[in-house]
Scaffold this motif. Structure first.
Motif, PDB file in Angstrom:
ATOM      1  N   ARG A   7       0.800  -1.305   0.155  1.00 33.48           N
ATOM      2  CA  ARG A   7      -0.049  -0.002  -0.164  1.00 33.48           C
ATOM      3  C   ARG A   7       0.844   1.211  -0.101  1.00 33.48           C
ATOM      4  O   ARG A   7       1.743   1.355   1.020  1.00 33.48           O
ATOM      5  CB  ARG A   7      -0.861   0.070   1.360  1.00 33.48           C
ATOM      6  CG  ARG A   7      -2.113  -1.077   0.947  1.00 33.48           C
ATOM      7  CD  ARG A   7      -2.953  -0.965   2.396  1.00 33.48           C
ATOM      8  NE  ARG A   7      -4.056  -1.814   2.274  1.00 33.48           N
ATOM      9  CZ  ARG A   7      -4.228  -2.895   3.087  1.00 33.48           C
ATOM     10  NH1 ARG A   7      -3.309  -3.309   3.622  1.00 33.48           N
ATOM     11  NH2 ARG A   7      -5.423  -3.472   2.918  1.00 33.48           N
ATOM     12  N   ALA A  12      -5.643   3.209  -0.516  1.00 40.17           N
ATOM     13  CA  ALA A  12      -5.283   2.024  -1.236  1.00 40.17           C
ATOM     14  C   ALA A  12      -6.111   0.732  -0.697  1.00 40.17           C
ATOM     15  O   ALA A  12      -6.145   0.628   0.403  1.00 40.17           O
ATOM     16  CB  ALA A  12      -3.802   1.445  -1.018  1.00 40.17           C
ATOM     17  N   ARG A  13      -6.762  -0.090  -1.620  1.00 42.49           N
ATOM     18  CA  ARG A  13      -7.456  -1.181  -1.409  1.00 42.49           C
ATOM     19  C   ARG A  13      -6.776  -2.388  -2.003  1.00 42.49           C
ATOM     20  O   ARG A  13      -6.655  -2.310  -3.154  1.00 42.49           O
ATOM     21  CB  ARG A  13      -8.856  -1.080  -1.652  1.00 42.49           C
ATOM     22  CG  ARG A  13      -9.584  -0.030  -0.802  1.00 42.49           C
ATOM     23  CD  ARG A  13     -11.294   0.144  -1.431  1.00 42.49           C
ATOM     24  NE  ARG A  13     -11.810  -0.977  -1.367  1.00 42.49           N
ATOM     25  CZ  ARG A  13     -13.132  -1.284  -1.647  1.00 42.49           C
ATOM     26  NH1 ARG A  13     -13.886  -0.521  -2.081  1.00 42.49           N
ATOM     27  NH2 ARG A  13     -13.683  -2.476  -1.481  1.00 42.49           N
ATOM     28  N   ALA A  30      -7.982   5.019  -6.403  1.00 42.59           N
ATOM     29  CA  ALA A  30      -7.671   5.569  -5.074  1.00 42.59           C
ATOM     30  C   ALA A  30      -7.808   7.164  -5.237  1.00 42.59           C
ATOM     31  O   ALA A  30      -7.578   7.760  -4.190  1.00 42.59           O
ATOM     32  CB  ALA A  30      -6.287   5.349  -4.749  1.00 42.59           C
ATOM     33  N   THR A  46      -3.979   3.565  -8.148  1.00 39.52           N
ATOM     34  CA  THR A  46      -4.630   2.768  -7.292  1.00 39.52           C
ATOM     35  C   THR A  46      -3.997   2.765  -5.897  1.00 39.52           C
ATOM     36  O   THR A  46      -4.300   2.213  -4.691  1.00 39.52           O
ATOM     37  CB  THR A  46      -4.305   1.253  -7.757  1.00 39.52           C
ATOM     38  OG1 THR A  46      -2.904   1.253  -7.809  1.00 39.52           O
ATOM     39  CG2 THR A  46      -4.973   1.053  -9.092  1.00 39.52           C
ATOM     40  N   GLN A  47      -2.568   3.432  -5.715  1.00 38.76           N
ATOM     41  CA  GLN A  47      -1.918   3.597  -4.561  1.00 38.76           C
ATOM     42  C   GLN A  47      -1.489   2.229  -4.103  1.00 38.76           C
ATOM     43  O   GLN A  47      -1.245   1.905  -3.022  1.00 38.76           O
ATOM     44  CB  GLN A  47      -2.592   4.357  -3.444  1.00 38.76           C
ATOM     45  CG  GLN A  47      -2.774   5.690  -3.750  1.00 38.76           C
ATOM     46  CD  GLN A  47      -3.362   6.463  -2.435  1.00 38.76           C
ATOM     47  OE1 GLN A  47      -3.761   6.060  -1.314  1.00 38.76           O
ATOM     48  NE2 GLN A  47      -3.692   8.032  -2.618  1.00 38.76           N
ATOM     49  N   LEU A  48      -1.241   1.233  -5.130  1.00 31.70           N
ATOM     50  CA  LEU A  48      -0.736  -0.092  -4.840  1.00 31.70           C
ATOM     51  C   LEU A  48       0.467  -0.514  -5.885  1.00 31.70           C
ATOM     52  O   LEU A  48       0.551   0.037  -6.802  1.00 31.70           O
ATOM     53  CB  LEU A  48      -1.837  -1.190  -5.138  1.00 31.70           C
ATOM     54  CG  LEU A  48      -2.757  -1.350  -4.224  1.00 31.70           C
ATOM     55  CD1 LEU A  48      -3.835  -2.358  -5.119  1.00 31.70           C
ATOM     56  CD2 LEU A  48      -2.303  -1.759  -2.938  1.00 31.70           C
ATOM     57  N   GLU A  88       3.635   2.321  -8.643  1.00 34.43           N
ATOM     58  CA  GLU A  88       2.395   2.365  -8.538  1.00 34.43           C
ATOM     59  C   GLU A  88       1.771   1.955  -9.697  1.00 34.43           C
ATOM     60  O   GLU A  88       2.084   2.140 -10.874  1.00 34.43           O
ATOM     61  CB  GLU A  88       1.570   3.724  -8.363  1.00 34.43           C
ATOM     62  CG  GLU A  88       0.330   3.886  -7.884  1.00 34.43           C
ATOM     63  CD  GLU A  88      -0.186   5.218  -7.770  1.00 34.43           C
ATOM     64  OE1 GLU A  88      -1.230   5.254  -7.579  1.00 34.43           O
ATOM     65  OE2 GLU A  88       0.633   6.192  -8.351  1.00 34.43           O
ATOM     66  N   ARG A  90      -1.127   2.174 -12.124  1.00 36.54           N
ATOM     67  CA  ARG A  90      -2.029   3.257 -12.614  1.00 36.54           C
ATOM     68  C   ARG A  90      -2.927   2.531 -13.904  1.00 36.54           C
ATOM     69  O   ARG A  90      -2.152   1.820 -14.687  1.00 36.54           O
ATOM     70  CB  ARG A  90      -1.268   4.452 -13.157  1.00 36.54           C
ATOM     71  CG  ARG A  90      -0.562   4.992 -11.778  1.00 36.54           C
ATOM     72  CD  ARG A  90       0.133   6.340 -12.199  1.00 36.54           C
ATOM     73  NE  ARG A  90      -0.984   7.332 -12.410  1.00 36.54           N
ATOM     74  CZ  ARG A  90      -1.482   7.993 -11.445  1.00 36.54           C
ATOM     75  NH1 ARG A  90      -1.390   7.747 -10.068  1.00 36.54           N
ATOM     76  NH2 ARG A  90      -2.578   9.185 -11.592  1.00 36.54           N
TER      77      ARG A  90
END
Length: 142
Positions: A7, A12-13, A30, A46-48, A88, A90
């Motif tokens: 994350r 972030a999920r 996100a 997505t902040q992942l 990240e 995207r």
């Protein structure tokens, strides 16, 4: 097999399957974005970050529901995540609807991630290729 995610922010999920037998993991926005009609695009974070296992790639694919209901697809479908990439994820969304704007909100499911094995092939220049029935018949020739 485990698929490791980091994350990168509070929005972030972790991706999840909508149904137990689904192949793709749903990716969530996100951040908010607006896609204007007739070809509006946005790179939605997505902040992942993900650790794709060696010998595999991650394919970022469109969601059929977004395409059917709103004309939302991916500008680079499929997106390709190489196993060495740690930045990240995207998602490059594209609005093909000619009239309606589309609003993305944090938490929206915007794409799917599919983990796929690949073969590392070494390019080799040759004088001739093997013969086939199709031969040099181009795209749409059949």
């Amino acid at each position: 097999m485990e698929l490791r995610f980091k994350r990168l922010g509070e929005g972030a999920r972790l991706p999840a399957r909508a149904n137990p037998d689904d192949a793709g993991l749903d990716l969530h926005a996100a951040e908010a974005a607006t896609l204007e009609p007739g070809g509006g695009r946005a790179a939605v974070g997505t902040q992942l970050a993900v650790e794709i296992p060696p010998g595999h790639t991650g394919l970022v694919l469109p969601r059929s529901g977004l395409a059917a209901r709103h004309g939302i697809g991916l500008a680079n479908a499929p997106g390709l995540i190489d196993p060495g990439y740690r930045g990240e994820i995207r998602v490059l969304l594209l609005n093909s609807d000619p009239r309606e704007r589309f609003e993305v909100q944090p938490g929206d499911r915007i794409a799917q991630l599919l983990l796929v094995p690949f073969i590392e092939a070494e390019p080799l220049a040759v004088a001739e290729l093997s013969e086939t029935t199709r031969g040099e018949g181009g795209f749409g020739s059949s």
